[in-house]
Design a protein around this motif. Sequence first.
Motif, PDB file in Angstrom:
ATOM      1  N   ASP A   1     -47.966 -32.380  43.985  1.00 12.64           N
ATOM      2  CA  ASP A   1     -47.214 -31.556  44.217  1.00 12.64           C
ATOM      3  C   ASP A   1     -46.231 -31.137  43.207  1.00 12.64           C
ATOM      4  O   ASP A   1     -45.194 -30.501  43.409  1.00 12.64           O
ATOM      5  N   ALA A   2     -45.734 -32.762  42.163  1.00 13.88           N
ATOM      6  CA  ALA A   2     -44.871 -32.706  41.568  1.00 13.88           C
ATOM      7  C   ALA A   2     -45.186 -31.216  40.228  1.00 13.88           C
ATOM      8  O   ALA A   2     -46.004 -30.675  40.470  1.00 13.88           O
ATOM      9  N   PRO A   3     -43.431 -30.708  39.948  1.00 12.89           N
ATOM     10  CA  PRO A   3     -43.283 -30.003  39.033  1.00 12.89           C
ATOM     11  C   PRO A   3     -44.424 -30.562  37.751  1.00 12.89           C
ATOM     12  O   PRO A   3     -43.836 -31.287  37.591  1.00 12.89           O
ATOM     13  N   SER A   4     -45.525 -29.164  37.396  1.00 13.82           N
ATOM     14  CA  SER A   4     -45.264 -29.742  35.363  1.00 13.82           C
ATOM     15  C   SER A   4     -44.191 -30.097  34.327  1.00 13.82           C
ATOM     16  O   SER A   4     -43.085 -28.804  34.626  1.00 13.82           O
ATOM     17  N   GLY A   5     -44.516 -30.436  33.618  1.00 11.65           N
ATOM     18  CA  GLY A   5     -43.433 -30.624  32.612  1.00 11.65           C
ATOM     19  C   GLY A   5     -43.508 -29.634  31.778  1.00 11.65           C
ATOM     20  O   GLY A   5     -44.178 -28.631  31.987  1.00 11.65           O
ATOM     21  N   SER A   6     -42.388 -29.409  30.517  1.00 12.62           N
ATOM     22  CA  SER A   6     -42.074 -28.062  29.860  1.00 12.62           C
ATOM     23  C   SER A   6     -43.012 -28.572  28.683  1.00 12.62           C
ATOM     24  O   SER A   6     -42.278 -28.806  27.753  1.00 12.62           O
ATOM     25  N   PHE A   7     -43.273 -26.793  28.170  1.00  6.97           N
ATOM     26  CA  PHE A   7     -43.685 -26.642  26.879  1.00  6.97           C
ATOM     27  C   PHE A   7     -42.435 -26.748  25.905  1.00  6.97           C
ATOM     28  O   PHE A   7     -43.115 -27.743  25.146  1.00  6.97           O
ATOM     29  N   ASN A   8     -41.333 -26.334  25.731  1.00  8.80           N
ATOM     30  CA  ASN A   8     -40.635 -26.649  25.682  1.00  8.80           C
ATOM     31  C   ASN A   8     -40.096 -27.364  25.303  1.00  8.80           C
ATOM     32  O   ASN A   8     -39.563 -28.221  23.922  1.00  8.80           O
ATOM     33  N   LEU A   9     -40.004 -28.315  26.333  1.00  9.51           N
ATOM     34  CA  LEU A   9     -39.606 -29.531  26.481  1.00  9.51           C
ATOM     35  C   LEU A   9     -40.118 -30.803  25.203  1.00  9.51           C
ATOM     36  O   LEU A   9     -39.739 -31.264  24.064  1.00  9.51           O
ATOM     37  N   ALA A  10     -41.449 -30.738  25.815  1.00  8.97           N
ATOM     38  CA  ALA A  10     -42.349 -31.207  24.946  1.00  8.97           C
ATOM     39  C   ALA A  10     -41.714 -30.882  23.551  1.00  8.97           C
ATOM     40  O   ALA A  10     -41.906 -32.315  22.302  1.00  8.97           O
ATOM     41  N   LEU A  11     -42.091 -29.740  22.833  1.00  8.49           N
ATOM     42  CA  LEU A  11     -42.571 -30.155  21.590  1.00  8.49           C
ATOM     43  C   LEU A  11     -40.899 -30.214  20.764  1.00  8.49           C
ATOM     44  O   LEU A  11     -40.842 -30.466  19.757  1.00  8.49           O
ATOM     45  N   LYS A  12     -40.099 -30.032  21.724  1.00  8.85           N
ATOM     46  CA  LYS A  12     -38.726 -30.558  20.926  1.00  8.85           C
ATOM     47  C   LYS A  12     -38.579 -31.867  20.929  1.00  8.85           C
ATOM     48  O   LYS A  12     -37.815 -32.415  20.520  1.00  8.85           O
ATOM     49  N   VAL A  13     -38.844 -32.700  22.367  1.00 11.52           N
ATOM     50  CA  VAL A  13     -39.918 -34.178  21.676  1.00 11.52           C
ATOM     51  C   VAL A  13     -39.975 -34.600  20.170  1.00 11.52           C
ATOM     52  O   VAL A  13     -39.877 -35.563  19.878  1.00 11.52           O
ATOM     53  N   MET A  14     -41.666 -34.100  20.655  1.00 11.43           N
ATOM     54  CA  MET A  14     -42.242 -33.998  19.301  1.00 11.43           C
ATOM     55  C   MET A  14     -40.889 -33.698  17.733  1.00 11.43           C
ATOM     56  O   MET A  14     -41.724 -34.636  16.554  1.00 11.43           O
ATOM     57  N   ALA A  15     -40.337 -32.376  18.051  1.00 11.13           N
ATOM     58  CA  ALA A  15     -39.644 -31.611  16.212  1.00 11.13           C
ATOM     59  C   ALA A  15     -39.137 -33.099  16.789  1.00 11.13           C
ATOM     60  O   ALA A  15     -38.674 -33.664  15.221  1.00 11.13           O
ATOM     61  N   LEU A  16     -38.247 -33.524  17.076  1.00 12.43           N
ATOM     62  CA  LEU A  16     -36.804 -34.568  16.833  1.00 12.43           C
ATOM     63  C   LEU A  16     -37.568 -35.350  16.680  1.00 12.43           C
ATOM     64  O   LEU A  16     -37.350 -36.810  15.678  1.00 12.43           O
ATOM     65  N   THR A  17     -39.076 -36.009  16.587  1.00 14.86           N
ATOM     66  CA  THR A  17     -39.488 -37.507  16.284  1.00 14.86           C
ATOM     67  C   THR A  17     -39.929 -37.105  15.301  1.00 14.86           C
ATOM     68  O   THR A  17     -39.843 -38.068  14.543  1.00 14.86           O
ATOM     69  N   ARG A  18     -40.388 -36.330  14.498  1.00 15.30           N
ATOM     70  CA  ARG A  18     -40.726 -35.800  13.356  1.00 15.30           C
ATOM     71  C   ARG A  18     -39.224 -35.960  12.292  1.00 15.30           C
ATOM     72  O   ARG A  18     -39.540 -36.903  11.622  1.00 15.30           O
ATOM     73  N   ILE A  19     -38.330 -35.024  12.679  1.00 14.53           N
ATOM     74  CA  ILE A  19     -36.927 -35.514  12.306  1.00 14.53           C
ATOM     75  C   ILE A  19     -36.864 -37.261  11.934  1.00 14.53           C
ATOM     76  O   ILE A  19     -36.236 -37.282  11.196  1.00 14.53           O
ATOM     77  N   LEU A  20     -36.594 -37.647  13.077  1.00 12.59           N
ATOM     78  CA  LEU A  20     -36.538 -39.261  13.009  1.00 12.59           C
ATOM     79  C   LEU A  20     -37.753 -39.986  12.507  1.00 12.59           C
ATOM     80  O   LEU A  20     -37.058 -40.922  11.688  1.00 12.59           O
ATOM     81  N   LEU A  21     -38.745 -39.688  11.868  1.00 11.21           N
ATOM     82  CA  LEU A  21     -39.496 -40.627  11.906  1.00 11.21           C
ATOM     83  C   LEU A  21     -40.527 -40.575  10.219  1.00 11.21           C
ATOM     84  O   LEU A  21     -41.304 -40.834   9.881  1.00 11.21           O
ATOM     85  N   LYS A  22     -40.043 -39.085   9.547  1.00  9.82           N
ATOM     86  CA  LYS A  22     -40.103 -38.149   8.743  1.00  9.82           C
ATOM     87  C   LYS A  22     -42.387 -38.482   8.223  1.00  9.82           C
ATOM     88  O   LYS A  22     -42.551 -37.258   8.837  1.00  9.82           O
ATOM     89  N   ASN A  23     -42.199 -39.575   7.620  1.00 11.54           N
ATOM     90  CA  ASN A  23     -44.076 -40.046   7.622  1.00 11.54           C
ATOM     91  C   ASN A  23     -44.931 -39.867   8.147  1.00 11.54           C
ATOM     92  O   ASN A  23     -46.128 -40.153   7.739  1.00 11.54           O
ATOM     93  N   ILE A  24     -45.229 -40.123   9.607  1.00  5.81           N
ATOM     94  CA  ILE A  24     -45.888 -40.275  10.467  1.00  5.81           C
ATOM     95  C   ILE A  24     -46.749 -39.346  10.187  1.00  5.81           C
ATOM     96  O   ILE A  24     -46.627 -38.067  10.605  1.00  5.81           O
ATOM     97  N   ASN A  25     -47.535 -39.672  11.413  1.00  2.00           N
ATOM     98  CA  ASN A  25     -49.215 -38.692  11.816  1.00  2.00           C
ATOM     99  C   ASN A  25     -48.599 -38.252  13.410  1.00  2.00           C
ATOM    100  O   ASN A  25     -47.769 -39.036  14.234  1.00  2.00           O
ATOM    101  N   ILE A  26     -48.577 -37.090  13.148  1.00  2.00           N
ATOM    102  CA  ILE A  26     -48.189 -36.199  14.657  1.00  2.00           C
ATOM    103  C   ILE A  26     -49.329 -35.338  15.158  1.00  2.00           C
ATOM    104  O   ILE A  26     -49.238 -34.617  14.945  1.00  2.00           O
ATOM    105  N   PRO A  27     -50.189 -36.258  16.053  1.00  2.50           N
ATOM    106  CA  PRO A  27     -50.984 -35.011  16.320  1.00  2.50           C
ATOM    107  C   PRO A  27     -50.674 -33.724  17.385  1.00  2.50           C
ATOM    108  O   PRO A  27     -49.555 -33.504  18.634  1.00  2.50           O
ATOM    109  N   ALA A  28     -51.357 -32.490  17.086  1.00  4.03           N
ATOM    110  CA  ALA A  28     -50.573 -31.486  18.254  1.00  4.03           C
ATOM    111  C   ALA A  28     -51.779 -31.183  20.003  1.00  4.03           C
ATOM    112  O   ALA A  28     -52.702 -31.258  18.853  1.00  4.03           O
ATOM    113  N   THR A  29     -50.668 -31.619  20.744  1.00  6.88           N
ATOM    114  CA  THR A  29     -51.760 -32.220  21.379  1.00  6.88           C
ATOM    115  C   THR A  29     -52.074 -31.550  21.889  1.00  6.88           C
ATOM    116  O   THR A  29     -52.133 -29.936  22.585  1.00  6.88           O
TER     117      THR A  29
END
Length: 330
Positions: free
Chosen positions: A227-255
């Motif tokens: 019964d818990a609410p689903s996570g937010s697509f946009n928030l997940a995308l923001k966490v991913m974008a920030l991860t790219r900005i901070l870690l730069k050359n790593i591999n990041i999947p589009a999940t």
Amino acid sequence: MENLTREDIIEILKDDSQNEALFSYADKIRKQYVGDEVHLRGLIEFSNICKRECKYCGLRCENKSVERYRIMPDDIILYAKKAVDMGYKTIVLQSGEDEYYSCDIMCKIIEGIKKLNVALTLSCGEKNYDEYKAFKNAGADRYLIRIETTDKKLYEKMHPHADFENRIRCLKDLGKLGYEVGTGCLVGLPEQTIESLADDILFFKEINADMIGIGPFIPHQQTPLKDAPSGSFNLALKVMALTRILLKNINIPATTAMETLNPNGRIIALQSGANVVMPNVTTTEYRAKYEIYPGKICINENPTQCRGCIEGKIKSIGRTISDNYGFRSN
Ligand code: 5AD
Ligand code: FES
């Protein structure tokens, strides 16, 4: 943007007015550090049997309504061979924590797949140092094990009888053993705070992860979080974008979970910092049974269809399919 502090990250996560700028900046960093190539990893979900009780996961052992399956070692190697023939340069073996696959059995599978001249990623949970070492010696190149959340209290609530420190130990051991290490988190777990998501991102940087997978939490009917609410697509995308900005050359999947919440989710992710896709190469008969969360994409498709589908999508946005192994770039 280069030296974001915890406070900066929190502010960015809380403020939705600059999202487009954030996504396009992450896309720019992606292009600068890892280029336009997209790495495809062929995912084999080889067993849905799991001894654990993660509150969010449809494969948890208490869920009696899943029809459980185990793919035998020779068949796993056969599916890997088919994926290699289709052009995959990396195979990912994922499963629940299934004790049928002893260290010896795993090593035989690893050796069989490594004969095909592919990179091999494992994603089968918490093991001890000696087991990780044996897998590495057998030829495994990479290991995925998400921390899920760095909020220890929340971690313990979500994972009955599990030990947060052991999860960290796994990540450290894998690093010491020379694996490329992948981790990541769920976004939108009940009671998860924005502050803890900022800590997750900083944790990825601190341990110098080589790969980070981020996906929204999606409630599953046969779990305590139904019964818990689903996570937010946009928030997940923001966490991913920030991860790219901070870690730069790593591999990041589009999940896959991103695409479950948004029909164009993987392409949007590829344009917001991601550079990897993990198409399913498991035969269709098993796909619906590997129901970590509901609405998982591609359950009626076969490996050839998924390969064609994702290649088309990637090319439609002017990106190319990599033909190398896709290790972390320098
Ligand atoms: N929603 C989204 N992702 C989930 N996972 C497990 N259960 C869910 C869910 N309900 C993710 C976990 C795990 C990965 C294989 O799948 O983060 O590490
Ligand atoms: Fe499986 Fe598109 S990737 S159908």
